[in-house]
Scaffold this motif. Structure first.
Motif, mmCIF file in Angstrom:
data_model
loop_
_atom_site.group_PDB
_atom_site.id
_atom_site.type_symbol
_atom_site.label_atom_id
_atom_site.label_comp_id
_atom_site.label_asym_id
_atom_site.label_seq_id
_atom_site.Cartn_x
_atom_site.Cartn_y
_atom_site.Cartn_z
ATOM 1 N N TYR A 117 -5.580 -4.589 -1.692
ATOM 2 C CA TYR A 117 -5.883 -4.957 -3.068
ATOM 3 C C TYR A 117 -4.680 -5.699 -3.637
ATOM 4 O O TYR A 117 -3.546 -5.204 -3.568
ATOM 5 N N ALA A 118 -4.914 -6.870 -4.181
ATOM 6 C CA ALA A 118 -3.840 -7.680 -4.766
ATOM 7 C C ALA A 118 -3.490 -7.125 -6.144
ATOM 8 O O ALA A 118 -4.259 -7.269 -7.093
ATOM 9 N N PHE A 125 -1.406 -3.917 -2.220
ATOM 10 C CA PHE A 125 -1.459 -2.581 -1.653
ATOM 11 C C PHE A 125 -2.302 -2.696 -0.392
ATOM 12 O O PHE A 125 -3.315 -3.394 -0.369
ATOM 13 N N LEU A 126 -1.893 -2.017 0.687
ATOM 14 C CA LEU A 126 -2.685 -2.057 1.911
ATOM 15 C C LEU A 126 -2.834 -0.658 2.484
ATOM 16 O O LEU A 126 -1.979 0.208 2.293
ATOM 17 N N GLY A 127 -3.936 -0.450 3.172
ATOM 18 C CA GLY A 127 -4.189 0.841 3.804
ATOM 19 C C GLY A 127 -5.066 0.690 5.024
ATOM 20 O O GLY A 127 -5.851 -0.258 5.140
ATOM 21 N N ARG A 128 -4.901 1.623 5.960
ATOM 22 C CA ARG A 128 -5.707 1.617 7.172
ATOM 23 C C ARG A 128 -5.832 3.048 7.675
ATOM 24 O O ARG A 128 -4.867 3.807 7.675
ATOM 25 N N GLU A 148 2.743 -4.821 0.460
ATOM 26 C CA GLU A 148 3.137 -6.070 1.097
ATOM 27 C C GLU A 148 3.597 -7.034 0.014
ATOM 28 O O GLU A 148 2.935 -7.181 -1.007
ATOM 29 N N TYR A 149 4.725 -7.687 0.261
ATOM 30 C CA TYR A 149 5.270 -8.656 -0.674
ATOM 31 C C TYR A 149 5.416 -9.989 0.043
ATOM 32 O O TYR A 149 5.978 -10.062 1.130
ATOM 33 N N SER A 150 4.889 -11.058 -0.570
ATOM 34 C CA SER A 150 4.955 -12.399 0.010
ATOM 35 C C SER A 150 5.564 -13.361 -1.014
ATOM 36 O O SER A 150 4.848 -13.979 -1.792
ATOM 37 N N PRO A 151 6.910 -13.508 -0.997
ATOM 38 C CA PRO A 151 7.551 -14.376 -1.982
ATOM 39 C C PRO A 151 7.216 -15.855 -1.773
ATOM 40 O O PRO A 151 7.220 -16.626 -2.720
ATOM 41 N N GLU A 152 6.940 -16.236 -0.537
ATOM 42 C CA GLU A 152 6.548 -17.598 -0.177
ATOM 43 C C GLU A 152 5.311 -17.516 0.708
ATOM 44 O O GLU A 152 5.047 -16.483 1.326
ATOM 45 N N ILE A 156 6.322 -12.868 4.831
ATOM 46 C CA ILE A 156 5.715 -11.606 4.400
ATOM 47 C C ILE A 156 6.653 -10.462 4.764
ATOM 48 O O ILE A 156 7.235 -10.435 5.842
ATOM 49 N N THR A 157 6.784 -9.513 3.871
ATOM 50 C CA THR A 157 7.509 -8.285 4.154
ATOM 51 C C THR A 157 6.683 -7.116 3.614
ATOM 52 O O THR A 157 5.915 -7.274 2.666
ATOM 53 N N SER A 158 6.805 -5.980 4.259
ATOM 54 C CA SER A 158 6.053 -4.813 3.774
ATOM 55 C C SER A 158 6.843 -3.543 4.048
ATOM 56 O O SER A 158 7.669 -3.476 4.955
#
Length: 184
Positions: A117-118, A125-128, A148-152, A156-158
């Motif tokens: 969910y953005a 937010f991510l889940g599995r 998860e954070y995507s500055p560009e 991607i970093t999480s």
């Protein structure tokens, strides 16, 4: 290791139906390769019944390795249903592998549920959740939840929490993971 070699043919039967046929002699440079030129053959069918909804069926067959003399052909079948829009991604998958690792009757059955969910433009937010006989004959439960954070666009970093628990083992193994990725 022999070089990874293969071919894929993709056919768009209709605007919302895509069919791919693939033959490869391995699973990439760091995974199983076949020295005897036997090929994994697979079919992937993707159907989009409505906007943002995907139904997918994947099947493959890979011959046993001649070198061991005791191995069996491996078969895989996977079904997936997923929905994605600008804010939400949801997916559910069922997998079955017959003769996993080319060992007779070493079968795998598992189920997965995915979601993201953005929260903001660059943070999700991510889940599995996974359930199946992953590492042993015992049923296992595996969960991941994090951000998860995507500055560009291509970076991607999480950070996420992971937990693995088996049916016959009362304790879970928790982990905190930090991942970094660059897409090209």
């Amino acid at each position: 290791m022999p070089a990874f070699f293969g071919a894929r043919f993709t056919y768009q039967a209709m605007e919302n139906l895509h069919i791919s046929l693939t033959a490869v002699n391995g699973e990439g440079p760091f995974r199983h390769q076949d020295n005897n030129s036997k090929f994994l053959v697979s079919t992937n069918i993707e159907y989009y019944p409505i906007k943002n909804l995907l139904l997918k069926l994947y099947v493959d067959r890979e011959p046993e390795s001649v070198e061991s003399g005791e191995s069996e052909n491996k078969y895989v079948m996977s079904g997936f249903i997923g929905y994605k829009n600008d804010k939400i991604m949801l997916g559910c998958e069922s997998n079955f592998i017959k003769n996993r690792s080319y060992i007779k009757d070493n079968d795998f059955e598992g189920y997965s549920v995915y979601a993201s969910y953005a929260l903001m433009k660059k943070i999700k937010f991510l889940g599995r959740l996974d359930y199946g006989n992953f590492a042993t004959s015992d049923k296992s439960f595996y969960a991941i939840a994090g951000f998860e954070y995507s500055p560009e666009k291509n970076f991607i970093t999480s950070i996420n929490y992971r937990m693995f628990k088996t049916e016959n083992y009362n304790s879970s193994i928790p982990q905190i993971n930090v991942n970094f990725g660059i897409k090209f």
